[in-house]
Design an enzyme around this catalytic site. Structure first.
Site, PDB file in Angstrom:
ATOM      1  N   LEU A   1      -2.428  -2.888  -6.098  1.00  0.00           N
ATOM      2  CA  LEU A   1      -3.817  -2.572  -5.792  1.00  0.00           C
ATOM      3  C   LEU A   1      -4.284  -3.443  -4.636  1.00  0.00           C
ATOM      4  CD1 LEU A   1      -3.300  -2.326  -9.041  1.00  0.00           C
ATOM      5  CD2 LEU A   1      -5.772  -2.067  -9.149  1.00  0.00           C
TER       6      LEU A   1
ATOM      7  N   GLY B   1      -7.530  -8.090  -5.115  1.00  0.00           N
ATOM      8  CA  GLY B   1      -6.155  -7.617  -4.979  1.00  0.00           C
ATOM      9  C   GLY B   1      -5.247  -8.005  -6.126  1.00  0.00           C
ATOM     10  N   SER B   2      -4.447  -7.069  -6.648  1.00  0.00           N
ATOM     11  CA  SER B   2      -3.706  -7.330  -7.863  1.00  0.00           C
ATOM     12  C   SER B   2      -2.585  -6.323  -8.082  1.00  0.00           C
ATOM     13  CB  SER B   2      -4.673  -7.310  -9.050  1.00  0.00           C
ATOM     14  OG  SER B   2      -5.432  -6.110  -9.015  1.00  0.00           O
ATOM     15  N   ARG B   3      -2.039  -6.337  -9.299  1.00  0.00           N
ATOM     16  CA  ARG B   3      -0.919  -5.471  -9.656  1.00  0.00           C
ATOM     17  C   ARG B   3      -1.077  -5.038 -11.120  1.00  0.00           C
ATOM     18  NH1 ARG B   3       4.606  -4.468  -8.685  1.00  0.00           N
ATOM     19  NH2 ARG B   3       5.933  -4.599 -10.550  1.00  0.00           N
TER      20      ARG B   3
END
Length: 243
Positions: free
Chosen positions: A93, A184-186
């Site tokens: 993301l 921001g990430s996963r």
């Protein structure tokens, strides 16, 4: 109309006030400079958008738990929380994606495991998955004990907060909102092989949470048993048998 998540009210309020102060400061020197805060303000509100999605009706599918880009698809010989082999689908993301997380299928929350860790760039999926701060959610069949999915929320280089809004024991519907990762990430989805998943996405593909299908299942997930009301049955007393 733009729908915003309640999880971002604090950030939107503080961010808006900070940007207004900046605009007043630079605008005092030269008013056109105050306009530079407009794109930042628009991005701030856009980050916390929470759009409605059309969820697929097919009961034999798993939908994406997040918006973003498919970064990796990996078969694992064993996953301790699922008790056997599975396939992992990783979603990256960016700061421009919707960051709301969704349930990939109908299921009951049986475990929630929060782990503190590092803040490695989420694009480094192997390291980020193993070492970053994360929240792991295990779903079982609504009417059974078999575990059907794991959703892992992972922070990134910028992300600093994970929100999971469901409770242990709660029954979730496919596509239901379950929280978000701020910035921001996963997000990772693990599907056990006993469900015979046929992956419908490819690495590099962009997906939308709740709307796009990640996998078609060869085996069904046993749903919640329906409780029948007494009103659903016609009384036999006094009923005449037709001649």
């Amino acid at each position: 109309m733009l729908r915003l998540t309640r999880h971002g009210f604090k950030e939107m309020l503080i961010g808006s006030l900070a940007l207004i102060v900046v605009a007043l400061g630079v605008g005092w020197a030269w008013w056109p400079l105050a306009l530079i805060v407009i794109p930042l303000l628009l991005w701030l509100f856009a980050f916390f958008r929470d759009p409605e999605r059309v969820i697929p009706d097919d009961q034999h599918v798993m939908v994406s738990p997040a918006d973003g880009k498919i970064s990796d698809i990996t078969e694992l010989p064993n996953h301790g929380l699922l008790g056997g082999p599975c396939v992992r689908v990783g979603i990256f993301l960016s700061v421009f994606n919707v960051h709301i997380n969704r349930s990939p299928c109908d299921g009951k929350v049986v475990e929630v495991i929060y782990k503190r860790g590092k803040f490695i760039n989420a694009m480094s999926h192997s390291q980020a998955s193993e070492q970053n701060e994360s929240n792991t959610v295990v779903l079982a069949e609504p009417a059974g004990e078999r575990r059907v999915a794991v959703v892992k929320q992972i922070v990134g280089l910028i992300a600093r907060r994970i929100i999971f809004s469901a409770d242990r024991g709660e029954l979730l519907k496919r596509g239901q909102r379950i929280g978000m990762i701020k910035f921001g990430s996963r997000t990772e989805l693990y599907i056990p092989m006993w469900l015979e998943p046929k992956i419908q996405v490819t690495v590099g593909q962009t997906v939308r949470g709740a709307a796009d299908i990640i996998a078609i299942l060869g085996q069904p997930i046993h749903g919640q048993k329906k409780k029948l009301d007494d009103e659903e049955f016609e009384p036999l007393v006094g009923r005449e048998t037709p001649a």
